[in-house]
Write an enzyme that holds these catalytic residues in place. Structure first.
Site, PDB file in Angstrom:
ATOM      1  N   ASN A   1     -28.409 -45.857 -10.400  1.00  0.00           N
ATOM      2  CA  ASN A   1     -28.221 -44.644 -11.187  1.00  0.00           C
ATOM      3  C   ASN A   1     -29.549 -43.891 -11.099  1.00  0.00           C
ATOM      4  O   ASN A   1     -30.508 -44.223 -11.789  1.00  0.00           O
ATOM      5  CB  ASN A   1     -27.884 -45.035 -12.629  1.00  0.00           C
ATOM      6  CG  ASN A   1     -27.585 -43.829 -13.490  1.00  0.00           C
ATOM      7  OD1 ASN A   1     -27.786 -42.690 -13.081  1.00  0.00           O
ATOM      8  ND2 ASN A   1     -27.098 -44.077 -14.693  1.00  0.00           N
TER       9      ASN A   1
ATOM     10  N   ARG B   1     -24.094 -43.882  -8.611  1.00  0.00           N
ATOM     11  CA  ARG B   1     -23.511 -42.954  -9.568  1.00  0.00           C
ATOM     12  C   ARG B   1     -23.814 -41.541  -9.080  1.00  0.00           C
ATOM     13  O   ARG B   1     -24.983 -41.185  -8.884  1.00  0.00           O
ATOM     14  CB  ARG B   1     -24.136 -43.156 -10.938  1.00  0.00           C
ATOM     15  CG  ARG B   1     -23.628 -42.140 -11.921  1.00  0.00           C
ATOM     16  CD  ARG B   1     -24.365 -42.201 -13.231  1.00  0.00           C
ATOM     17  NE  ARG B   1     -23.784 -41.245 -14.149  1.00  0.00           N
ATOM     18  CZ  ARG B   1     -24.452 -40.609 -15.091  1.00  0.00           C
ATOM     19  NH1 ARG B   1     -25.729 -40.850 -15.252  1.00  0.00           N
ATOM     20  NH2 ARG B   1     -23.853 -39.755 -15.878  1.00  0.00           N
TER      21      ARG B   1
ATOM     22  N   HIS C   1     -19.014 -38.153 -17.570  1.00  0.00           N
ATOM     23  CA  HIS C   1     -18.985 -39.464 -18.254  1.00  0.00           C
ATOM     24  C   HIS C   1     -17.682 -40.207 -17.980  1.00  0.00           C
ATOM     25  O   HIS C   1     -17.300 -41.100 -18.737  1.00  0.00           O
ATOM     26  CB  HIS C   1     -19.105 -39.339 -19.799  1.00  0.00           C
ATOM     27  CG  HIS C   1     -20.385 -38.781 -20.302  1.00  0.00           C
ATOM     28  ND1 HIS C   1     -20.455 -37.967 -21.417  1.00  0.00           N
ATOM     29  CD2 HIS C   1     -21.654 -38.916 -19.855  1.00  0.00           C
ATOM     30  CE1 HIS C   1     -21.715 -37.632 -21.625  1.00  0.00           C
ATOM     31  NE2 HIS C   1     -22.452 -38.196 -20.694  1.00  0.00           N
TER      32      HIS C   1
ATOM     33  N   ARG D   1     -28.588 -30.537 -25.708  1.00  0.00           N
ATOM     34  CA  ARG D   1     -27.637 -29.524 -25.217  1.00  0.00           C
ATOM     35  C   ARG D   1     -26.816 -28.990 -26.375  1.00  0.00           C
ATOM     36  O   ARG D   1     -26.362 -29.753 -27.236  1.00  0.00           O
ATOM     37  CB  ARG D   1     -26.696 -30.143 -24.175  1.00  0.00           C
ATOM     38  CG  ARG D   1     -27.430 -30.637 -22.950  1.00  0.00           C
ATOM     39  CD  ARG D   1     -26.473 -31.288 -21.963  1.00  0.00           C
ATOM     40  NE  ARG D   1     -26.959 -32.594 -21.556  1.00  0.00           N
ATOM     41  CZ  ARG D   1     -26.198 -33.555 -21.039  1.00  0.00           C
ATOM     42  NH1 ARG D   1     -24.909 -33.361 -20.863  1.00  0.00           N
ATOM     43  NH2 ARG D   1     -26.727 -34.705 -20.700  1.00  0.00           N
TER      44      ARG D   1
ATOM     45  N   GLU E   1     -21.362 -48.636 -17.553  1.00  0.00           N
ATOM     46  CA  GLU E   1     -21.048 -47.796 -16.398  1.00  0.00           C
ATOM     47  C   GLU E   1     -21.418 -48.495 -15.097  1.00  0.00           C
ATOM     48  O   GLU E   1     -20.731 -48.351 -14.087  1.00  0.00           O
ATOM     49  CB  GLU E   1     -21.793 -46.459 -16.521  1.00  0.00           C
ATOM     50  CG  GLU E   1     -21.226 -45.598 -17.631  1.00  0.00           C
ATOM     51  CD  GLU E   1     -22.150 -44.475 -18.068  1.00  0.00           C
ATOM     52  OE1 GLU E   1     -23.119 -44.782 -18.806  1.00  0.00           O
ATOM     53  OE2 GLU E   1     -21.915 -43.327 -17.690  1.00  0.00           O
TER      54      GLU E   1
END
Ligand code: ADP
Length: 374
Positions: A8, A68, A157, A216, A358
């Protein structure tokens, strides 16, 4: 036995896990920070990857590297074996995710150098949302703009939402049909999932809209953007205000939920308001997705905040009392495991805390695609 290295790669860091598949045993894991930064004496992605590979135990051959990749655009909707053409196409869609895709691509190239005999597989954050219905992914904008610029909801996601839903299906008896998954971390999103298929999600064309995140803004009136531009702010400054200085940072000065909770408990008004906005936005989407799915069997909390903050789970769940949600307070207070139910027997919706993984999901997809037969 197949060694699957999952990478990742961000703009300045690499997280990795080495799995033995199909046993899913973690053989090594770690992260390297401060890489690829321009203007300092930092290792490039290539150097950092080469060093990382040299430090891995040599008891396992790495057959597959699973990467990823944040944005697959409209083209990549399945895990994909990386070829030169694939890299070229990923570069073409990089403008859709300028912060995320370039480091992902740098990671793929570096892994090709460091492990030339391994099969490189790209797994996309957007893939789980490939089957969103048109009414969920289409924005009400002129058709020629949508077509020219590929403007639509993509969702992100996806690997996490899919993983926790699969875990939920495995641990629930009977398996729930209508599910809302809440990935609440520094980046946050929710997904409405029926029979394993995503019907809607809160992130969009980019990872900016929806929930209030660490830095964000989440949903705002898009005319705020044009207003600020007309008032003389630069595109980059507006971008920064929305993506790096918005969200919890904009509301409280901090993006760290632990800090915000502590300050709210000590009476800080800004932090207390931020938590109400944050939880209220989750309620907003739970209500919308409940109506979309015609009911709700199970709600899942995951991500750094969702897995760790009993206080905020309780704050959200109390807002959901009109849907028949009843919290088991002691189960909520003590939930810290892989998959735990935190709703009481009386609750009309089963509520679960499920730790996301993940990396494991990427290892599964990569192994299935590239090494399933070995
Ligand atoms: P990322 O999206 O970067 O992977 P994480 O999923 O690790 O982020 O989530 C990070 C967030 O989780 C931070 O806001 C952090 O404060 C929050 N967090 C971690 N532990 C707790 C806790 N015990 N209580 C509240 N928030 C927590």
């Amino acid at each position: 036995m197949t060694g699957v290295l999952v990478l990742n790669v961000g703009s300045s860091s690499v997280k990795y896990q080495l799995f033995d598949m199909p046993t899913e045993t973690v053989i090594a894991q770690g992260h390297k920070d401060r890489i690829g930064i321009v203007g300092g004496d930092y290792p490039s992605h290539d150097e950092a990857l080469a060093q990382m590979v040299s430090e891995l135990p040599d008891t396992v051959t790495i057959d597959i590297v699973g990467h990823r990749v944040v944005h697959g655009g409209g083209l990549f909707t399945e895990p994909t074996v990386v070829t030169d053409d694939v890299i070229q196409t990923l570069e073409d869609v990089s403008s859709l995710a300028p912060l995320h895709n370039p480091p992902n691509i740098a990671g793929i190239r570096a892994a090709q150098h460091a492990l030339p005999n391994a099969t490189q597989v790209a797994v996309f954050d957007t893939a789980f949302f490939r089957d969103l219905p048109a009414e969920a992914f289409t924005y009400a904008l002129p058709k020629d703009l949508r077509e020219r610029f590929g403007i639509r909801k993509y969702g992100f996601h996806g690997t996490s939402h899919q993983y926790v839903n699969q875990t939920l299906q495995a641990v629930s008896d009977p398996p729930p049909t209508k599910v809302i998954t809440c990935h609440l971390g520094n980046g946050s999103s929710m997904a409405a999932i029926v029979d394993g298929v995503a019907l809607d999600t809160t992130l969009g064309f980019t990872p900016l809209p929806g929930l209030v995140m660490g830095t964000r803004s989440g949903d705002i009136d898009p005319a705020v953007v044009t207003h600020l531009l007309r008032e003389g702010m630069s595109v980059d400054d507006v971008d920064t205000a929305l993506g790096q200085e918005g969200g919890l940072v904009g509301l409280t000065g901090s993006s760290d939920m632990r800090d915000i909770i502590a300050r709210a408990e000590a009476g800080d008004d800004d932090c207390e308001l931020a938590l109400r906005i944050w939880a209220g936005r989750i309620r907003h989407y739970v209500g919308a997705y409940w109506a979309l799915m015609g009911g709700l069997d199970a709600l899942v909390f995951t991500g750094g905040i969702g897995e760790n903050s009993a206080v905020l789970r309780k704050q959200v769940l109390e807002l959901l009392a009109p849907l028949g949600v009843v919290v088991d307070v002691s189960a909520n207070d003590t939930a810290d495991g892989e998959a735990e139910k935190i709703s009481s027997q009386a609750s009309e919706v089963a509520v679960w805390v499920i730790a996301t993984n993940e990396e494991l999901q990427i290892a599964r997809h990569s192994h299935l695609l590239a090494g399933g037969g070995r």
